[in-house]
Design a protein around this motif. Structure first.
Motif, mmCIF file in Angstrom:
data_model
loop_
_atom_site.group_PDB
_atom_site.id
_atom_site.type_symbol
_atom_site.label_atom_id
_atom_site.label_comp_id
_atom_site.label_asym_id
_atom_site.label_seq_id
_atom_site.Cartn_x
_atom_site.Cartn_y
_atom_site.Cartn_z
ATOM 1 N N MET A 37 0.839 -1.196 0.000
ATOM 2 C CA MET A 37 0.000 0.000 0.000
ATOM 3 C C MET A 37 0.877 1.249 0.000
ATOM 4 N N ASP A 38 0.283 2.383 -0.389
ATOM 5 C CA ASP A 38 0.928 3.678 -0.171
ATOM 6 C C ASP A 38 0.723 4.068 1.284
ATOM 7 N N GLY A 39 1.776 4.548 1.923
ATOM 8 C CA GLY A 39 1.638 4.946 3.328
ATOM 9 C C GLY A 39 2.982 5.182 3.977
ATOM 10 N N TYR A 40 3.157 4.613 5.176
ATOM 11 C CA TYR A 40 4.374 4.830 5.958
ATOM 12 C C TYR A 40 4.842 3.505 6.539
ATOM 13 N N ARG A 61 8.272 7.297 4.497
ATOM 14 C CA ARG A 61 7.227 7.375 3.477
ATOM 15 C C ARG A 61 7.483 6.265 2.461
ATOM 16 N N ILE A 62 6.452 5.495 2.132
ATOM 17 C CA ILE A 62 6.638 4.342 1.247
ATOM 18 C C ILE A 62 5.481 4.243 0.270
ATOM 19 N N PHE A 63 5.779 3.685 -0.897
ATOM 20 C CA PHE A 63 4.785 3.562 -1.953
ATOM 21 C C PHE A 63 4.616 2.087 -2.329
ATOM 22 N N THR A 64 3.472 1.773 -2.930
ATOM 23 C CA THR A 64 3.161 0.394 -3.302
ATOM 24 C C THR A 64 4.271 -0.193 -4.173
ATOM 25 N N GLY A 65 4.742 -1.388 -3.793
ATOM 26 C CA GLY A 65 5.796 -2.063 -4.535
ATOM 27 C C GLY A 65 7.194 -1.684 -4.117
ATOM 28 N N ALA A 66 7.338 -0.744 -3.205
ATOM 29 C CA ALA A 66 8.666 -0.330 -2.751
ATOM 30 C C ALA A 66 9.184 -1.282 -1.678
ATOM 31 N N THR A 67 10.512 -1.362 -1.574
ATOM 32 C CA THR A 67 11.152 -2.236 -0.599
ATOM 33 C C THR A 67 10.941 -1.714 0.823
ATOM 34 N N VAL A 80 -1.279 2.849 6.352
ATOM 35 C CA VAL A 80 -1.768 3.363 5.072
ATOM 36 C C VAL A 80 -1.994 4.863 5.182
ATOM 37 N N GLN A 81 -1.820 5.564 4.062
ATOM 38 C CA GLN A 81 -1.856 7.022 4.101
ATOM 39 C C GLN A 81 -3.226 7.567 4.492
ATOM 40 N N GLU A 82 -4.296 6.785 4.241
ATOM 41 C CA GLU A 82 -5.634 7.247 4.622
ATOM 42 C C GLU A 82 -5.824 7.282 6.136
#
Length: 393
Positions: A53-56, A90-96, A106-108
């Protein structure tokens, strides 16, 4: 001579040939072939823990307290340092996932301000939440494609991500197709009385196209023993498929021409409707299948014999078409002594056999989506009964 049961005929056709040689081909040309060996993963996927997920990226033990934002991890650009107590990335979907972090907020459910991340929701329920673990898809050494499996688009993709640029497959099957008969003219050509447009060649080529074969079009051959014999002697193919002239009438010259060319005939009559006068044998290294000239009979025998033979040569683990179970939409009479393949349509989940099953009715075949399989001496069936069907469209 008794008629040969369909299953026995199918087994004898496959016994006429063995799968072709193995070759290594690029992924770009491997589609519609069959794996000649197990394709094994050369790497692990994913190779490391990834964010789903996008988030932290955080430590679950720190959930609920303000977290200091120390960097960012994106696909292809991982964060190089570990996450410590009270920190977030801060991390994005598919990132290590960075070392030290064990879940993703999740960012939400987060609020970031002034370099600090605050919980603004329930947060991840447990460590590992929103994380794709290393090896979730597969690990190095796993079998990705089993020997004999069809190379589908999805299997091409898994082979690529598994570290393969080429795949082991059988050589491409070469199929020669010849229509025979003085009455035949090429499609679209002017027709004289007693003549008929030739339709089997284009039909059979289209039926075999999804199998990735190489077609050798021998065109229309006349009812002349010398011409037929010469054409058959010159064939350079793994399979020779003829249509027409395979029965025993005065003008049915395919069998004697094949034998004159050096072929040995294994069988030529099957307990099948439509398609009883089908012939099988060998001409040197070439397997010969002589189909009836009637297009409906040619279609059914191609489904039951030509396509399975091609799949077998191409290395398929299971070359025969699968049958399904469907509900009959109408009553069917008792069957006679041959296995019957009734042209039918699936409507509302039920199979409806065409009213007229005459094998000359090509338009009926064109409207059909399946064949209802009726065993020899099957009793009458009622609407609502289960039936075996073979999908054809």
């Amino acid at each position: 001579m008794p008629l040969l049961p369909v299953a026995d005929a199918q087994a004898r056709v496959l016994a006429l040939a063995t799968p072709l040689n193995v070759e290594q081909v690029p992924l770009s040309v491997a589609a519609h072939r069959y794996a000649a060996k197990d394709v094994v993963a050369r790497r692990t996927q994913p190779a490391s823990d990834l964010s789903a997920m996008d988030g932290y990226a955080i430590r679950h033990a720190d959930l609920g307290q303000p977290l200091r934002l120390i960097g960012e991890s994106a696909a292809g650009r991982p964060f190089a340092y570990p996450v410590g107590a009270g920190e977030a990335v801060r991390i994005f979907t598919g990132a290590t996932m960075p070392a030290g972090a064990d879940c993703v907020l999740v960012q939400e459910e987060a609020r970031a301000a002034g370099g600090t991340v605050h919980l603004d929701g329930e947060g991840p329920a447990h460590p590992g939440r929103n994380v794709r673990r290393r090896g979730l898809d597969f690990t190095e050494g796993d079998v990705l494609i089993a020997v004999g499996a069809a190379i589908t688009p999805a299997r091409l993709a898994v082979a690529a991500i598994g570290g393969h640029a080429t795949l082991p497959v059988r050589a491409r099957v070469r199929v020669a197709i010849a229509a025979t008969g003085d009455e035949l003219v090429a499609a679209g050509e002017p027709i004289a009385p007693g003549q008929l447009p030739e339709s089997n060649g284009v039909m059979l080529s289209a039926m075999l196209a999804p199998l990735g074969v190489e077609i050798v079009d021998l065109g229309i051959l006349p009812d002349r023993a010398d011409v037929l014999e010469a054409a058959f002697r010159a064939v350079d193919a793994d399979v020779l498929v003829t249509t027409g002239g395979a029965s025993v009438g005065d003008h049915d010259l395919v069998r004697p021409a094949l034998e004159a060319a050096g072929a040995s005939i294994d069988f030529w009559r099957i307990a099948l409707r439509p398609g009883k006068p089908m012939m099988a044998g060998r001409l040197g290294r070439t397997v010969v299948l002589g189909l009836p000239g009637n297009p409906v009979s040619a279609f059914v025998t191609a489904e039951l014999f030509v396509k399975p033979l091609v799949r077998h040569l191409a290395g398929a683990a299971d070359p025969f078409p699968p049958t399904l179970t469907a509900v009959l939409g109408e009553d069917l009479p008792a069957n006679a002594e041959r296995t019957d393949y009734l042209r039918a349509e699936l409507r509302g989940g039920a199979a409806f056999a065409s009213t007229i099953q005459d094998s000359s009715m090509l338009r009926t075949l064109a409207r059909s989506s399946c064949l209802i399989v009726r065993s020899p001496h099957a009793p009458a069936a009622r609407a609502g009964d289960s039936a075996e069907i073979l999908m054809i469209a």
